[in-house]
Design a protein around this motif. Sequence first.
Motif, PDB file in Angstrom:
ATOM      1  N   GLY A 149     -26.444  49.915  11.279  1.00  0.00           N
ATOM      2  CA  GLY A 149     -27.286  49.710  12.612  1.00  0.00           C
ATOM      3  C   GLY A 149     -27.297  47.947  12.730  1.00  0.00           C
ATOM      4  N   PHE A 150     -27.486  47.560  11.691  1.00  0.00           N
ATOM      5  CA  PHE A 150     -27.704  45.934  11.896  1.00  0.00           C
ATOM      6  C   PHE A 150     -26.177  45.431  12.236  1.00  0.00           C
ATOM      7  N   VAL A 151     -25.300  45.796  11.587  1.00  0.00           N
ATOM      8  CA  VAL A 151     -24.085  45.248  11.881  1.00  0.00           C
ATOM      9  C   VAL A 151     -23.635  45.610  13.519  1.00  0.00           C
ATOM     10  N   THR A 152     -23.938  46.710  13.836  1.00  0.00           N
ATOM     11  CA  THR A 152     -23.418  47.107  15.161  1.00  0.00           C
ATOM     12  C   THR A 152     -24.259  46.333  16.029  1.00  0.00           C
ATOM     13  N   ARG A 153     -25.612  46.037  15.977  1.00  0.00           N
ATOM     14  CA  ARG A 153     -26.361  45.205  17.030  1.00  0.00           C
ATOM     15  C   ARG A 153     -25.692  43.855  17.195  1.00  0.00           C
ATOM     16  N   VAL A 154     -25.226  43.402  15.893  1.00  0.00           N
ATOM     17  CA  VAL A 154     -24.673  41.888  15.856  1.00  0.00           C
ATOM     18  C   VAL A 154     -23.374  42.028  16.736  1.00  0.00           C
ATOM     19  N   ALA A 159     -19.005  40.993  23.524  1.00  0.00           N
ATOM     20  CA  ALA A 159     -18.596  41.893  24.386  1.00  0.00           C
ATOM     21  C   ALA A 159     -16.887  41.771  24.706  1.00  0.00           C
ATOM     22  N   SER A 160     -16.383  40.835  24.039  1.00  0.00           N
ATOM     23  CA  SER A 160     -15.020  40.433  24.444  1.00  0.00           C
ATOM     24  C   SER A 160     -14.167  41.457  23.478  1.00  0.00           C
ATOM     25  N   GLU A 165     -11.810  48.388  17.626  1.00  0.00           N
ATOM     26  CA  GLU A 165     -11.855  47.116  17.076  1.00  0.00           C
ATOM     27  C   GLU A 165     -13.166  46.925  16.308  1.00  0.00           C
ATOM     28  N   THR A 166     -14.135  47.013  17.193  1.00  0.00           N
ATOM     29  CA  THR A 166     -15.701  47.033  16.897  1.00  0.00           C
ATOM     30  C   THR A 166     -15.879  48.072  15.776  1.00  0.00           C
ATOM     31  N   ASP A 167     -15.547  49.131  16.121  1.00  0.00           N
ATOM     32  CA  ASP A 167     -15.866  50.471  15.080  1.00  0.00           C
ATOM     33  C   ASP A 167     -15.310  50.019  13.781  1.00  0.00           C
ATOM     34  N   ARG A 168     -13.898  49.546  13.675  1.00  0.00           N
ATOM     35  CA  ARG A 168     -13.558  49.153  12.396  1.00  0.00           C
ATOM     36  C   ARG A 168     -13.745  48.063  11.907  1.00  0.00           C
ATOM     37  N   ALA A 169     -14.344  47.224  12.521  1.00  0.00           N
ATOM     38  CA  ALA A 169     -14.872  46.054  11.700  1.00  0.00           C
ATOM     39  C   ALA A 169     -16.420  46.388  11.367  1.00  0.00           C
TER      40      ALA A 169
END
Length: 321
Positions: A149-154, A159-160, A165-169
């Motif tokens: 939850g914390f990493v997802t908010r960051v 937005a770019s 890629e966000t999910d994998r990161a």
Amino acid sequence: MITGLLIALAAGLTSATMFASVISGALISLVLFYLAPLPLMVAALGWGSATALIGGAIAALGLGAIFGIPYMAAFALTIALPAWWLGHLALLARPVSNDPQLANLAPALDWYPTGRILVWAAVFATVTTASAFLTLGSDAETINAALRGFVTRVMRNRASIPQGETDRAVDALVSLGPSIATIIAMMTLTLNLWLSAKITTTSGRLKRPWPDLRTTTMPRMVLAALLAAILLCFVGGLLAMLAQITTAALLMAYAAIGFAVLHTVTQTFSGRSFVIGAAYAGTLLIGWPLLGMIGLGLADAIFGIRQAYWTRHGPPPMPTT
């Protein structure tokens, strides 16, 4: 006595201020937060561990009175306790000879080995990191969910970055989070101890001779502990997370040994300064050379690289007093 109390008060207040500065959210406060043990370690090495203990107690009580019990406990566990104990160990020594006729002379002292101090730093890095993660939950699923939850908010603030890629990161950061946090804790403790020793040496307050860090070795049992921790990383659950934290701390200790090996085996190199500088810079800037240092430290523990080098080229010079 009065001087010691004043030093303790100054060190404690400085350390507490640096620790509490992170509340401001400013970027420089993060640097101050990581350097918070430094004043107490300087007090320990320059004026004795009791000075650091008093200063740490004053700082913890002050933080507790202003910000509450959680801040007091966090400071005591992550800053004051390691600073006091590592400073105490660094000044621990015993006479080489038990001959009472030599006791009245200036006896040679056997100082607490730097390798064992490194092990204690790994212990503190493990305990503080594990304690921080356990505040997020009592099981691995809850802790990972809180981290996610914390990493997802960051990551959403960027937005770019495409969603895939966000999910994998996020997955990678959650998986590596315990190791990364432990590495930071281990580097922070060792860097602060080294800086405090340099400061007290420069001021003439260091109460022990500067050790030859090239000869730093880890106790044999640490290698067995590392192997056990690596195996436990595959069992799953909270135990695997704690094992991951322990593994990261011990591997960082062996990375420090790797740098000691590098300093030893490059003594006859014409480009020694460049090689060593590149190793440190590469580790700080891109991180990957750290894996090489870990491998070098483990290889030395198993095969005795430095011992073989000293057999061929002679032992290292005695440290200056």
